[in-house]
Design a protein around this motif. Sequence first.
Motif, short mmCIF file in Angstrom:
data_model
loop_
_atom_site.label_atom_id
_atom_site.label_comp_id
_atom_site.label_asym_id
_atom_site.label_seq_id
_atom_site.Cartn_x
_atom_site.Cartn_y
_atom_site.Cartn_z
N PHE A 248 0.82 -1.21 0.00
CA PHE A 248 0.00 0.00 0.00
C PHE A 248 0.86 1.27 0.00
O PHE A 248 0.45 2.29 -0.55
CB PHE A 248 -0.96 -0.02 1.19
N HIS B 280 -8.04 -2.74 4.41
CA HIS B 280 -8.45 -1.47 3.82
C HIS B 280 -9.80 -1.06 4.37
O HIS B 280 -10.70 -1.89 4.53
CB HIS B 280 -8.50 -1.63 2.29
N ASP C 187 -4.88 1.62 4.61
CA ASP C 187 -4.89 2.78 3.73
C ASP C 187 -4.61 4.06 4.51
O ASP C 187 -3.97 4.98 3.99
CB ASP C 187 -6.22 2.88 2.96
N THR D 196 -7.06 -7.60 2.83
CA THR D 196 -5.87 -7.82 3.65
C THR D 196 -5.11 -9.02 3.11
O THR D 196 -5.67 -9.85 2.38
CB THR D 196 -6.23 -8.07 5.13
#
Length: 372
Positions: free
Chosen positions: A19, A201, A240, A207
Amino acid sequence: MTEPQRIFLTGATGFLGAFVLDELLRTSKADVYCLVREDENARAAERLRAHLDRLGLAASCESRIVPVAGDLTLPLLGLPRPRFDALAEELDVIYHVGGQVNFFLPYAALRAANVQGTQEILRLAGSGRTKPVHYTSSMAVFFGRAHLEAGRVSELDTPVLDPGVKSGYTRSKWIAEQLVAAARERGLPAAIYRTTRITGHSRTGVTSNWSDLLNRLLKGCILLGSAPSLTIDVSMVPVDYVSRAMVCLSRQPRSLGRAFHLFHPRPIPWRALVQMVRASGYPLAEIEHDEWLLRLKRAAATGHPERESLAQLWMLLSSPNSLLVKKPQYDAPHSREGLEGTDIVCPRIDEPLVGAYVSFFQRSGYIPLPGT
């Protein structure tokens, strides 16, 4: 501050690192050089692409991803000397997110990835032209008696290693931080980002962190149809939020030389989390903790289809672990200052968030659907 053109990133095949890669690509025009360990089944590029595909990331920016086949645990990151030296001259900044996260392995098993790997990253940063390092650490460095007795730890505090600490992971991250601090004293620009439990997220629930103890515990509760009575608070910090906050803070010149704490400011009681899981369709009975552990052990010893995962959960919960250990309160003046005026806010732990996680667990086959 000059925008970097060539960024070096470790950990892109991990959860947070993927991410961070996505955020770097989304918010810059830089090429991102990703250190990726090759294995027998896939070359570095294929391994990274497959991981990002599973998370639904980076598809539109693939041309700016530069896989670098190497190994964090080896001298010179497993690179030939000419390649290492060339990178040292070409790169503008380093994000060191990679490492091994495991609260149950001894220090000796974690030293190569977490300590020696950091040492090699600092070697790369200091070779050729000096490059800033943004190092991802853990709030576990404060899991000691001195900080617990103080009651609150701030980004301004220096972690003190408890001589009696048994966690090899905590020790490895503390020692790695000492290496970063020593490099800073010698003039290397660096920032440290300490995180707590990182969850899926906030919107998609996605995940890849299936080994997380909280995920394992929630799965165990659903499989047994019951939940232990616990008085702990639970923190869930969406990936995130962490990745956006890290990248945003890293872009600010004043961040170099600082530490940042990325945690959830409003954890919730375990019972509230259990109630949110019930709202997703799982009627969990509350059972006294020791009795629930006994039921877990019995299920693991019988012919339960998930007996292996239940047995692993029982062993984890029967040992000292990061979920049940008492922790100090955290404070984050640097993070508040750096994120002020942005839309980067840690999402509330509520039914929509937990529902997104449960839904992704279901789609992934990690838990059964209600009533099955």
